[in-house]
Scaffold this active site. Structure first.
Site, short mmCIF file in Angstrom:
data_model
loop_
_atom_site.label_atom_id
_atom_site.label_comp_id
_atom_site.label_asym_id
_atom_site.label_seq_id
_atom_site.Cartn_x
_atom_site.Cartn_y
_atom_site.Cartn_z
CE LYS A 142 -3.97 2.10 0.35
NZ LYS A 142 -4.89 2.27 -0.86
CG ASP A 144 -9.17 -15.99 6.21
OD1 ASP A 144 -8.18 -16.53 6.10
OD2 ASP A 144 -10.09 -15.78 7.01
#
Ligand code: NAD
Length: 348
Positions: free
Chosen positions: A185, A246
């Protein structure tokens, strides 16, 4: 005959159910491919914590050090032990003490498994940094309970830590489809993530045959849903990798299919293999947990031990089972039925 010493930590809830399944299949692979397993099981779990006040004994790490590999089912029982205690008392210390800095999570759709996406084929290898970054444990709290209370959690990125995980990613990409996606990021986090990008570019010069893409974590989450087939090897920091994998588990049909390996690439200490899922208290002791994630983690363990043919045979057996429609949806088959089907496929 070559014998591998395995430490088993079945843990809590469905952890022991899926560990039993994975070990039955791993034993079957051993007898078919001519090696042996000497297993020792340790009761370290939340139950153990309630009895002793610790998740593992003081010499737990030293006890595990001599094994060739560790297999862990799942740890956590939030009704009686806070998750922060169970995680920081067992899993994280093992990963850190044994320098298991590469967390490897394969995401692909097994035959006949219907994921939530329209995409019918993808094969992603997610590599998550496993020892530092946002989960380094550096931080503190002051003025507890007061209006001016402060909580600080510091993400720590070292050159050694970033370089070694990226290098591992480049090596994996080189051996696969030669495409590496580095996730950061760096638009918002201008120190650590810009540093990560710089190290990626430095290493890229050493791997001219690997194409590199830089993606921000938010765009990456969208890409995993919209175009997962475009991805090959994905490398991310501890937190970003945790979340993305996930998502990876979800698009491959659920946590029952998501395998993982905590690898110490220099082999100076044992590596640890465990399904991505937790102890699933909601389905514990019901014989309905899907053991495929754990069995696949067992195959990763065999691969790491150098038993590549045995590892491949386990994966072929798993896929033969899902191709028959067995274990492809929650509740369709019991844990025992799926395990028996994989064992039968191993013999076929
Ligand atoms: P979980 O992974 O245990 O369960 C999430 C959901 O997925 C539940 O509905 C569960 O029934 C289902 N599920 C998970 N594995 C499945 C399987 N093999 N087959 C079928 N369904 C499956 O996550 P949670 O409920 O958030 O956590 C429960 C406990 O596990 C907590 O204490 C948590 O801290 C711990 N945990 C441990 C690990 C680990 O040991 N590596 C990982 C994640 C969570």
């Amino acid at each position: 005959m070559k014998t591998y010493r395995l430490a088993l930590i079945p843990g809590d809830g469905i952890g022991s159910e899926v560990t039993d399944a994975a070990m039955m299949v791993t034993e079957a692979a051993a007898s078919r491919f001519g090696f042996a397993l000497a297993t020792e099981s340790f009761p370290w779990s939340c139950e153990y914590y309630l009895q002793t006040g610790v998740m593992m004994p003081e010499d737990g790490i030293e006890t595990l050090r001599d094994f060739d590999a560790i297999f862990l089912g799942a740890v956590g029982w939030p009704a009686t032990v806070p998750d922060s205690v169970s995680l920081h008392g067992l899993l994280l210390p093992i990963r850190k003490a044994f320098n298991q800095y590469a967390n490897i999570r394969p995401h692909r759709l097994l035959k006949s498994v219907e994921g939530p996406l329209k995409a019918d084929s993808f094969d992603i290898l997610c590599i998550r940094e496993n020892t530092e970054g946002e989960y380094s444990g550096a931080g503190g709290r002051v003025h507890r309970g007061n209006d001016n209370e402060v909580a600080v959690e510091t993400a720590v990125f070292t050159r050694a830590g970033v370089e070694r995980i990226l290098r591992y990613g480049f090596e994996q990409a080189k051996a696969r489809r030669k495409h590496l996606t580095s996730v950061t990021k760096s638009n918002a986090q201008k120190y650590s993530m810009v540093f990560w990008d710089e190290v990626t570019n430095e290493l890229a010069a050493e791997y001219p045959d690997v194409t590199v893409s830089h993606m921000h974590i938010d765009a990456m989450a969208a890409k995993m849903v919209m175009a997962p087939h475009d991805l090959d090897v994905v490398v991310a920091s501890n937190l970003f990798g945790d979340i993305l994998t996930d998502l990876g588990a979800a698009i491959q049909g659920g946590l029952g299919f998501a395998a993982s390996a905590n690898i110490n690439p220099d082999r100076s200490a044992p590596s640890m293999f465990e399904p991505v899922h937790g102890s699933a208290p909601d389905i514990a002791s019901k014989n309905i947990a899907n053991p495929i994630a754990a069995i696949w983690s067992g195959a990763q363990m065999l691969e790491h031990l150098g038993e590549t043919e045995a590892a491949a045979a386990v994966l072929v057996a798993i896929e033969a089972v899902t191709a028959q429609g067995i274990g492809i949806r929650p509740g369709l088959n019991t844990t025992d039925q799926i395990t028996a089907a994989v064992l039968a496929a191993m013999e076929a």
